[in-house]
Design a protein around this motif. Structure first.
Motif, PDB file in Angstrom:
ATOM      1  N   ARG A 556      -5.061 -15.332  -0.108  1.00 41.68           N
ATOM      2  CA  ARG A 556      -4.355 -16.510  -0.592  1.00 41.68           C
ATOM      3  C   ARG A 556      -3.918 -16.321  -2.042  1.00 41.68           C
ATOM      4  O   ARG A 556      -4.725 -15.982  -2.901  1.00 41.68           O
ATOM      5  N   THR A 557      -2.653 -16.551  -2.284  1.00 45.02           N
ATOM      6  CA  THR A 557      -2.114 -16.498  -3.647  1.00 45.02           C
ATOM      7  C   THR A 557      -1.208 -17.708  -3.846  1.00 45.02           C
ATOM      8  O   THR A 557      -0.648 -18.232  -2.878  1.00 45.02           O
ATOM      9  N   PRO A 558      -1.047 -18.159  -5.099  1.00 47.56           N
ATOM     10  CA  PRO A 558      -0.174 -19.308  -5.352  1.00 47.56           C
ATOM     11  C   PRO A 558       1.311 -18.950  -5.343  1.00 47.56           C
ATOM     12  O   PRO A 558       2.136 -19.735  -5.806  1.00 47.56           O
ATOM     13  N   PHE A 559       1.636 -17.786  -4.823  1.00 46.74           N
ATOM     14  CA  PHE A 559       3.023 -17.324  -4.759  1.00 46.74           C
ATOM     15  C   PHE A 559       3.158 -16.457  -3.513  1.00 46.74           C
ATOM     16  O   PHE A 559       2.158 -16.007  -2.938  1.00 46.74           O
ATOM     17  N   PRO A 560       4.370 -16.200  -3.041  1.00 49.43           N
ATOM     18  CA  PRO A 560       4.553 -15.369  -1.844  1.00 49.43           C
ATOM     19  C   PRO A 560       3.997 -13.959  -2.053  1.00 49.43           C
ATOM     20  O   PRO A 560       4.251 -13.324  -3.081  1.00 49.43           O
ATOM     21  N   SER A 561       3.237 -13.473  -1.083  1.00 51.56           N
ATOM     22  CA  SER A 561       2.641 -12.143  -1.188  1.00 51.56           C
ATOM     23  C   SER A 561       2.383 -11.592   0.200  1.00 51.56           C
ATOM     24  O   SER A 561       2.295 -12.338   1.175  1.00 51.56           O
ATOM     25  N   ILE A 562       2.279 -10.286   0.295  1.00 49.95           N
ATOM     26  CA  ILE A 562       1.956  -9.615   1.554  1.00 49.95           C
ATOM     27  C   ILE A 562       0.706  -8.770   1.345  1.00 49.95           C
ATOM     28  O   ILE A 562       0.446  -8.274   0.242  1.00 49.95           O
ATOM     29  N   PHE A 563      -0.091  -8.609   2.406  1.00 52.37           N
ATOM     30  CA  PHE A 563      -1.319  -7.836   2.317  1.00 52.37           C
ATOM     31  C   PHE A 563      -1.521  -7.029   3.586  1.00 52.37           C
ATOM     32  O   PHE A 563      -1.107  -7.426   4.671  1.00 52.37           O
ATOM     33  N   LYS A 564      -2.168  -5.873   3.420  1.00 52.04           N
ATOM     34  CA  LYS A 564      -2.618  -5.076   4.569  1.00 52.04           C
ATOM     35  C   LYS A 564      -3.866  -4.323   4.141  1.00 52.04           C
ATOM     36  O   LYS A 564      -3.905  -3.716   3.065  1.00 52.04           O
ATOM     37  N   THR A 565      -4.872  -4.355   4.981  1.00 54.86           N
ATOM     38  CA  THR A 565      -6.138  -3.684   4.676  1.00 54.86           C
ATOM     39  C   THR A 565      -6.424  -2.619   5.728  1.00 54.86           C
ATOM     40  O   THR A 565      -5.786  -2.558   6.777  1.00 54.86           O
ATOM     41  N   GLY A 566      -7.393  -1.790   5.422  1.00 56.59           N
ATOM     42  CA  GLY A 566      -7.786  -0.751   6.361  1.00 56.59           C
ATOM     43  C   GLY A 566      -9.176  -0.245   6.049  1.00 56.59           C
ATOM     44  O   GLY A 566      -9.583  -0.187   4.881  1.00 56.59           O
ATOM     45  N   THR A 567      -9.919   0.082   7.091  1.00 61.50           N
ATOM     46  CA  THR A 567     -11.237   0.689   6.927  1.00 61.50           C
ATOM     47  C   THR A 567     -11.316   1.926   7.797  1.00 61.50           C
ATOM     48  O   THR A 567     -10.612   2.051   8.799  1.00 61.50           O
ATOM     49  N   ALA A 568     -12.166   2.850   7.406  1.00 63.02           N
ATOM     50  CA  ALA A 568     -12.309   4.097   8.165  1.00 63.02           C
ATOM     51  C   ALA A 568     -13.708   4.638   7.963  1.00 63.02           C
ATOM     52  O   ALA A 568     -14.394   4.329   6.979  1.00 63.02           O
ATOM     53  N   ASN A 569     -14.120   5.478   8.903  1.00 62.39           N
ATOM     54  CA  ASN A 569     -15.406   6.178   8.797  1.00 62.39           C
ATOM     55  C   ASN A 569     -16.568   5.225   8.523  1.00 62.39           C
ATOM     56  O   ASN A 569     -17.370   5.415   7.621  1.00 62.39           O
ATOM     57  N   GLN A 570     -16.654   4.150   9.331  1.00 61.39           N
ATOM     58  CA  GLN A 570     -17.742   3.185   9.180  1.00 61.39           C
ATOM     59  C   GLN A 570     -17.827   2.663   7.752  1.00 61.39           C
ATOM     60  O   GLN A 570     -18.881   2.656   7.125  1.00 61.39           O
ATOM     61  N   TYR A 571     -16.702   2.235   7.243  1.00 57.87           N
ATOM     62  CA  TYR A 571     -16.585   1.636   5.909  1.00 57.87           C
ATOM     63  C   TYR A 571     -16.857   2.617   4.776  1.00 57.87           C
ATOM     64  O   TYR A 571     -17.094   2.203   3.652  1.00 57.87           O
ATOM     65  N   GLN A 572     -16.803   3.909   5.052  1.00 58.49           N
ATOM     66  CA  GLN A 572     -16.899   4.874   3.950  1.00 58.49           C
ATOM     67  C   GLN A 572     -15.662   4.763   3.071  1.00 58.49           C
ATOM     68  O   GLN A 572     -15.725   4.968   1.864  1.00 58.49           O
ATOM     69  N   SER A 573     -14.534   4.429   3.679  1.00 57.09           N
ATOM     70  CA  SER A 573     -13.273   4.292   2.962  1.00 57.09           C
ATOM     71  C   SER A 573     -12.689   2.927   3.286  1.00 57.09           C
ATOM     72  O   SER A 573     -12.431   2.605   4.441  1.00 57.09           O
ATOM     73  N   ILE A 574     -12.509   2.086   2.262  1.00 57.02           N
ATOM     74  CA  ILE A 574     -11.999   0.732   2.428  1.00 57.02           C
ATOM     75  C   ILE A 574     -10.764   0.591   1.545  1.00 57.02           C
ATOM     76  O   ILE A 574     -10.827   0.845   0.345  1.00 57.02           O
ATOM     77  N   VAL A 575      -9.660   0.182   2.131  1.00 54.29           N
ATOM     78  CA  VAL A 575      -8.394   0.132   1.414  1.00 54.29           C
ATOM     79  C   VAL A 575      -7.780  -1.256   1.553  1.00 54.29           C
ATOM     80  O   VAL A 575      -7.868  -1.878   2.610  1.00 54.29           O
ATOM     81  N   ALA A 576      -7.152  -1.722   0.474  1.00 52.20           N
ATOM     82  CA  ALA A 576      -6.374  -2.958   0.529  1.00 52.20           C
ATOM     83  C   ALA A 576      -5.071  -2.751  -0.231  1.00 52.20           C
ATOM     84  O   ALA A 576      -5.068  -2.201  -1.341  1.00 52.20           O
TER      85      ALA A 576
END
Length: 785
Positions: A556-576
């Motif tokens: 949630r942001t007070p302005f227009p925004s886009i998001f995409k997340t990703g996880t790999a290797n049982q949360y060894q690598s977490i990306v947003a």
């Protein structure tokens, strides 16, 4: 045509011989001969090889790095911690003070001061010891050039008359090659001051924590006496001795009428000025900010790449940089017990690709957590954060936002079993493009890659700058849809920024372009404008995320925004990844050791950091936050939320989705009214999903031709103990009749709908044949012992 140096010398010697025969007075012939000899000597000094000079001029210097607002970030040390800065300008009063202190006839000789030389010889001979020297500034510079790259032992080993003669010759060479001002600046930028400091600019920082241009008049004189004996005259340890020697130099300076007239203030230094010079001496605390990015830039600054500057203004915003560093370090400390030991972040300006922040790790100096590894450049599996590129490619290749993708158990393997699962181990049946991407479902993504082709998708990723996939994409196979091939955070952020930039790819830059160049840079179109805008619509839709993320506050942001997340290797690598039309942010968290993160930290942590970075940038008093533009050739229309078709009276759930202008869409065939109630009729391919649990509605078994869904033709099973199930699951869909005749292993049997059954898992090669009405299908598979 250019004349050779040897030809010029030959001609001069011919001229000398002719001068002897000139019918003029002897003094004139002598003067003309002397002039010609000087010309010969000057040419020899000007053009003779001087390899030590080339090496000296190619020496690296300490580079001053500033952020976009002119705040000092770092002054890079050289080997052994040496600081040698190259200032933009040297104050003229400082030049005159050093010339007066070291070589008062500097502007009146050609590198060697004959008067001072004969005076020194006379004094040293009559005194029986070395009383004075005669080294000019040019000769001192020649000595520095000769000593460059030499050890202390090698420097002291060369002495006496031979060394002095070499200095004289090289001084004449320098005078023939450079102007007086160039020689003086080279000297002042190379003069050793002790304390791992070379050059007046670095000395001003080392002894007075000041810029060269900000030195007081008394400090300039103090600086001028330090090179005589750094151990004795440095103001850090011997302030009184330094000031006393500086005051004596200033007294002599003020007696020079010409200099006093040129610099009247230098002749009027008061006792308070000297007191300030003595008390203001302090070591400069060299800042060490942005260590990962500056290290990368330094490694890239080779002579062949043409970055010889001593001062670089980066596009970095130090306030944002420090904010992100604190956010990364704080969350790592909070979740350290869960083996979340590191993080990285990058924020860029979408208009010009300028990097606004670059955090490489939680703590550069933490060797236990491998803090010197740059997480922005390290390769990690990005997980689902790669899916937007796949969906964009699908839209470019004929898929539409109203298309339905089956989120059901599907075997995508050719000879081995590959049934991807969603992160929550649930199957959602029919799903539209928007929800499939926004909720990051796995089966729809793998289905799209299966349809588009791994090689085609790999080429698309290369066009987006994912060069790190060159050797891993092919082996990743269909898992590439789920981000199982490692890429860098830099590549992710750069590629993700094409969506708010209307599908245009531009390279990133760490250099500030300046206010006069704040314009959109021309890039390369990798997705159509409408495709990029549709993806932004998908990723900014909070309602479409509910299936996977619920009402997640981290997006949630007070302005227009886009998001995409990703996880790999049982949360060894977490990306947003997050973006607005103006900025794109990327955050990675995990560890460099490959350990599994304990607990359910999830992608919410980097997502919150990315969101906060965007809020930080958009919260300024002059910042604006425009919305994402709508696609030009598409319009929002009402569609059935289940089928994506034009809604009818039986469609109870209707949403808005993009269709091409003028496209009406076919009437929904998935819903019908039975006894006054709406009923959903699912196509045949949803058979296994529909029958797996109690669901409302029915199946249209005859909507598809007869097809064996599982096993796949050519499949190989194993019978080793503990591997797989004891039976082979079979699913057949479609057909016009409600009974299926099956022939397998020399026996025949029939089965009623749904056509789901099992076969024994015994070693051998088999052919399975099924018959339904006039239709027949068969596949072959193998069970290995």
């Amino acid at each position: 045509m250019k004349r050779k140096f040897s030809d010029a010398v030959r001609d001069l010697f011919i001229l000398l011989s002719r001068l002897r025969r000139l019918p003029c007075r002897r003094p004139f012939r002598i003067a003309a001969g002397a002039a010609a000899l000087f010309a010969v000597f000057w040419l020899a000094a000007r053009f003779s090889p001087y390899p030590q000079l080339r090496k000296f001029l190619a020496r690296p210097c300490s580079v001053r790095y500033y952020d976009r607002n002119g705040l000092l970030l770092q002054i890079t040390p050289l080997a052994g911690g040496l600081r040698r800065e190259r200032p933009q300008t040297i104050p003229p009063q400082l030049k005159d003070v050093f010339v007066f202190a070291e070589d008062r006839r500097f502007y009146h000789h050609a590198g060697v001061d004959g008067i001072a030389l004969f005076r020194a010889i006379f004094q040293n001979v009559t005194g029986g010891r070395r009383i004075s020297g005669a080294s000019t500034i040019t000769m001192q510079l020649a000595r520095l050039i000769a000593d460059n790259g030499q050890t202390a032992q090698q420097q002291t080993g060369r002495g006496g008359l031979g060394r002095k003669t070499g200095e004289i010759i090289n001084a004449l060479r320098l005078e023939a090659r450079f102007s007086k001002n160039e020689i003086l600046e080279m000297y002042l930028n190379s003069l050793p001051f002790g304390f791992s400091t070379e050059g007046a600019a670095s000395a001003a920082r080392t002894f007075f924590a000041s810029e060269l241009s900000m030195l007081s008049l008394a400090q300039i004189f103090c600086l001028a006496v330090i090179p005589r004996r750094p151990g004795l005259y440095n103001p850090l340890e011997n302030a009184e001795t330094c000031v006393k020697a500086a005051a004596e130099l200033q007294a002599a300076f003020s007696k020079n009428k010409k200099l006093k007239a040129a610099w009247p203030l230098l002749a009027e230094i008061t006792g308070d000025d000297w007191q300030y010079a003595a008390t203001s001496a302090r070591r400069f605390a060299y800042p060490f900010e942005l260590p990962h990015l500056i290290r990368t830039i330094n490694a890239d600054m080779t002579p062949n790449k043409g970055v010889p500057r001593g001062e670089i203004h980066l596009s970095i915003d130090r306030a944002l940089q420090r904010y992100l560093e604190g956010a990364i370090a704080g969350n790592v400390a909070r979740y350290y017990d869960s083996r979340l030991t590191n993080g990285a972040a990058i924020v860029i300006d979408n208009d010009n690709g300028e990097i606004l922040a670059w955090v490489g790790s939680a703590d550069f100096n933490n060797s236990e957590a491998a803090g010197q590894i740059d997480g922005a450049l390290a390769l990690n599996q990005p997980g689902s954060s790669m899916k937007p590129f796949l969906y964009a490619m699908a839209l470019e290749n004929g898929f539409k936002p109203t298309d339905v993708i089956a989120d059901i158990p599907v075997n995508f393997g050719e000879s081995e079993l590959y049934i991807p699962r969603n992160f929550n181990d649930r199957f959602n049946g029919p799903i539209l493009f928007r929800a499939a991407l926004a909720s990051s479902l796995n089966i729809p993504a793998v289905y799209l890659l299966y349809r588009l082709g791994v090689k085609n998708y790999t080429r698309q990723l290369f066009s987006l700058g994912f060069d790190s996939l060159e050797h891993s994409a092919e082996n990743a196979g269909l898992g590439l849809a789920l981000g199982n091939a490692p890429v860098s955070l830099v590549e992710l952020v750069r590629a993700f920024s094409v969506f708010p930039r209307d599908g245009v790819f531009i390279p990133l830059t760490w250099e500030s372009s300046g206010a006069e160049q704040q314009h959109r840079i021309t890039g390369r179109q990798v997705f159509s404008t409408d495709t990029a805008r549709i993806i932004c619509s998908f990723l900014s839709d909070s309602g479409a995320r509910v299936l996977a993320f619920g009402a997640a506050r981290n997006f949630r942001t007070p302005f227009p925004s886009i998001f995409k997340t990703g996880t790999a290797n049982q949360y060894q690598s977490i990306v947003a990844l997050g973006a607005t039309p103006k900025y794109t942010a990327g955050v990675w968290m995990g560890n460099f050791t490959g350990e599994t993160v304990i607990g359910k930290t999830g992608s919410s942590i980097p997502a919150a950091i990315a969101r906060d970075a965007l809020v930080f940038l958009q919260s300024g008093p002059h910042s604006t936050a425009p919305g994402f533009s709508a696609p030009e050739n598409w319009q929002m229309q009402r569609v059935c939320a289940i089928s994506g078709m034009a809604p009818g009276g039986a469609c109870l759930s209707v949403i808005s989705e993009y269709r091409h202008h003028g496209e009406e869409g076919e009437p929904c065939t998935w819903h019908r009214t039975v006894n006054g109630r709406s009923e959903t009729v699912y196509p045949a391919e949803y058979q296994s999903w529909f029958t797996a649990s109690a669901r409302e509605g029915s199946l249209d078994y005859g909507s598809r031709p007869l097809e064996i869904i599982s096993p796949r033709d050519g499949f190989v099973y194993l019978t080793s103990p503990g591997i797989g199930r004891d039976e082979i699951p079979v699913e057949v869909i479609g057909g016009s009749d409600d009974e299926l005749r099956v022939t397998f292993d020399n026996r025949t049997f029939t089965i009623s709908r749904p056509f789901i059954f099992s076969l024994p898992r015994s070693p051998g090669s088999y052919t399975l044949r099924v018959y339904n009405g006039s239709e027949e299908e068969h596949i072959s598979f193998t069970v290995e012992p």
